[in-house]
Enzyme design. Structure first.
Site, PDB file in Angstrom:
ATOM      1  N   SER A  24      21.655  -8.860  -1.428  1.00 12.32           N
ATOM      2  CA  SER A  24      21.010  -8.870  -2.191  1.00 12.32           C
ATOM      3  C   SER A  24      21.647 -10.963  -3.134  1.00 12.32           C
ATOM      4  O   SER A  24      20.720 -10.466  -4.112  1.00 12.32           O
ATOM      5  CB  SER A  24      19.896  -7.974  -2.685  1.00 12.32           C
ATOM      6  OG  SER A  24      18.437  -8.684  -3.694  1.00 12.32           O
ATOM      7  N   SER A  63      13.173  -8.900  -5.597  1.00 16.11           N
ATOM      8  CA  SER A  63      14.176  -9.665  -4.549  1.00 16.11           C
ATOM      9  C   SER A  63      13.906  -9.105  -2.829  1.00 16.11           C
ATOM     10  O   SER A  63      14.377  -9.193  -2.500  1.00 16.11           O
ATOM     11  CB  SER A  63      15.478  -8.426  -4.738  1.00 16.11           C
ATOM     12  OG  SER A  63      16.283  -9.765  -5.754  1.00 16.11           O
ATOM     13  N   LYS A  81      13.481 -12.416  -0.430  1.00 14.02           N
ATOM     14  CA  LYS A  81      14.364 -12.321  -0.018  1.00 14.02           C
ATOM     15  C   LYS A  81      14.357 -12.254   1.437  1.00 14.02           C
ATOM     16  O   LYS A  81      15.155 -12.484   2.466  1.00 14.02           O
ATOM     17  CB  LYS A  81      15.879 -11.204  -0.113  1.00 14.02           C
ATOM     18  CG  LYS A  81      16.486 -11.926  -1.332  1.00 14.02           C
ATOM     19  CD  LYS A  81      17.403 -11.746  -1.723  1.00 14.02           C
ATOM     20  CE  LYS A  81      18.421 -12.589  -3.497  1.00 14.02           C
ATOM     21  NZ  LYS A  81      17.620 -11.514  -4.439  1.00 14.02           N
ATOM     22  N   LYS A 112      14.612  -4.142   2.147  1.00 17.39           N
ATOM     23  CA  LYS A 112      15.221  -4.172   1.140  1.00 17.39           C
ATOM     24  C   LYS A 112      14.471  -3.421   0.422  1.00 17.39           C
ATOM     25  O   LYS A 112      13.423  -2.835   0.350  1.00 17.39           O
ATOM     26  CB  LYS A 112      15.120  -6.300   1.157  1.00 17.39           C
ATOM     27  CG  LYS A 112      14.886  -6.656   0.376  1.00 17.39           C
ATOM     28  CD  LYS A 112      16.506  -6.845   0.618  1.00 17.39           C
ATOM     29  CE  LYS A 112      17.379  -7.828   0.005  1.00 17.39           C
ATOM     30  NZ  LYS A 112      17.788  -7.345  -1.879  1.00 17.39           N
TER      31      LYS A 112
END
Length: 399
Positions: free
Chosen positions: A133, A73, A76, A235
């Site tokens: 997420s 992720s 992202k 993140k």
């Protein structure tokens, strides 16, 4: 060679600029102070990592930073970056409504929990992408911006190339496993540097600890947001193939660091290993702004122009990350091209700026003209030709 050409072919004029801090003279009875000792960077329980200063781009520690790995992720970050870019360009607005497709709703993995047919604001989807997420939110924005995941992935790869991300290829906006979906720690640090610096008005989202949508509250998975008040992003990522990954940024005083840790074995490990990197960077290094953009560093003679001197300097801020407590060793040296000749335009290169720490060159930047210089009239150029001839004659005689 015409009469207005430079007479020296390779000579350069070297000028020593004022040091950032002038070191006091050391008397015969005084011993020189020892340099700050920098230990080796910490070794982490991770597949790959990097520690970078967000302003200068200086890499302070790295291991396998260019290895192509599944980013999970962390992908992202690029998805969010493209949303922020479109917001900045004005092609979309935070209150624009996005229709949620069945494909977005059905996407597996972590979710924001949007429903088919919902009209959801871009602002909410951006929060859902960054904080919780949401794969569903990521697909919805990809469809909204590019018409689908595949064309959006093409945009992601075009921007990755533009940003210098040489070891990245994206197949989707979510980070769900793909045969040819990969990135690297260095590339993620470069992307993060742009997220922080290019669109600061959106950066506060990355520090938010919780997000509620549709009555469902979910926490940010970045544990450092609770443990370290200087950490304000960015993140997390996990898949069984990628392991546990974390991109973080922290700011203490005027120094901001970016860390990327990929391939740890638990949520706790990625937080602890990241903290080791950040602590190392803040403990042993400091970032200093040496010159502002447009700072005038010299006014050398220019021949054949409508003025006799031209302002030269740097066209971007000069920021450097250096070992702590050694700023008294810094010196700046200007290497100006010999015999500047009109015409000159703003931005034309006229030499280099070297930053020295002791005997070492620790940084180099281009020197440029900060103003336009037009050619002077016939008599002005003729007079300058005569002056330059005698100036060179005297110089050669004294040499």
């Amino acid at each position: 060679m015409n009469v207005f050409s430079a007479l020296f072919s390779s000579a350069r004029l070297c000028v020593f600029a004022a040091a950032i801090v002038v070191a006091p003279a050391v008397s015969a009875q005084e011993a020189p102070q020892p340099q700050t000792l920098i230990p080796a960077p910490p070794q982490l329980a991770a597949s790959s990592w990097i520690l970078m200063d967000a302003d200068s781009g200086k890499v302070l520690a790295e291991h396998n930073a260019d290895e192509r790995l599944p980013p999970a992720s962390l992908t992202k970050l690029m998805t969010a970056y493209l949303v922020e870019r479109e917001l900045d360009r004005g092609s979309i607005a935070l209150d624009d409504q996005v229709s949620i497709s069945e494909k977005a709703w059905r996407t597996g993995g972590s979710k924001m929990f949007v429903e088919v047919g919902d009209q959801v604001a871009v602002e909410d989807l951006l929060h859902g992408i960054i904080i919780v997420s949401g794969n569903d939110a990521s697909v919805a924005m990809a469809e909204h911006l590019a018409g689908g995941e595949a064309p959006f992935a093409d945009l992601m790869n075009q921007h990755a190339a533009r940003l210098g991300m040489e070891n990245s290829n994206f197949e989707n906006p979510t980070g769900l496993p793909g045969e040819n979906h990969y990135s690297s720690a260095r590339d993620m640090a470069l992307l993060t540097q742009h997220i922080v610096n290019d669109y600061p008005e959106h950066y506060a989202i990355y520090s938010e600890r919780n997000f509620t949508f549709g009555g469902i509250e979910q926490p940010n998975r970045n544990r450092l947001l609770w443990r370290d008040p200087t950490v304000d992003g960015l993140k997390t990522g996990w898949t069984s193939e990628a392991g546990y990954c974390l991109v973080s940024s922290a700011k203490r005083d005027d120094m901001r660091l970016i860390s990327v840790v990929m391939g740890t074995d638990s949520e706790e490990a990625r937080a602890q290993e990241t903290q080791k990197l950040l602590s190392y960077g803040f403990r042993f290094f400091e970032t200093m702004s040496l010159y502002e953009r447009g700072a005038v560093l010299a006014t050398p003679r220019i021949w054949g122009g409508d003025i006799n001197e031209v302002r030269v300097g740097v066209d971007e801020a000069v920021t450097m990350t250096l070992p702590r407590n050694r700023n008294d060793e810094l010196r700046a040296r200007l290497n100006l091209n010999a015999e500047l000749q009109a015409p000159l335009s703003v931005g034309d290169e006229v030499g280099t700026l070297e930053i020295h720490m002791g005997d070492d060159v620790v940084g180099e930047r281009q020197l440029v003209a900060l103003e336009d210089v037009e050619e002077g009239g016939f008599f002005k150029q003729l007079l300058d030709q005569v002056r330059r001839f005698f100036s060179n004659l005297i110089s050669n005689f004294t040499d």
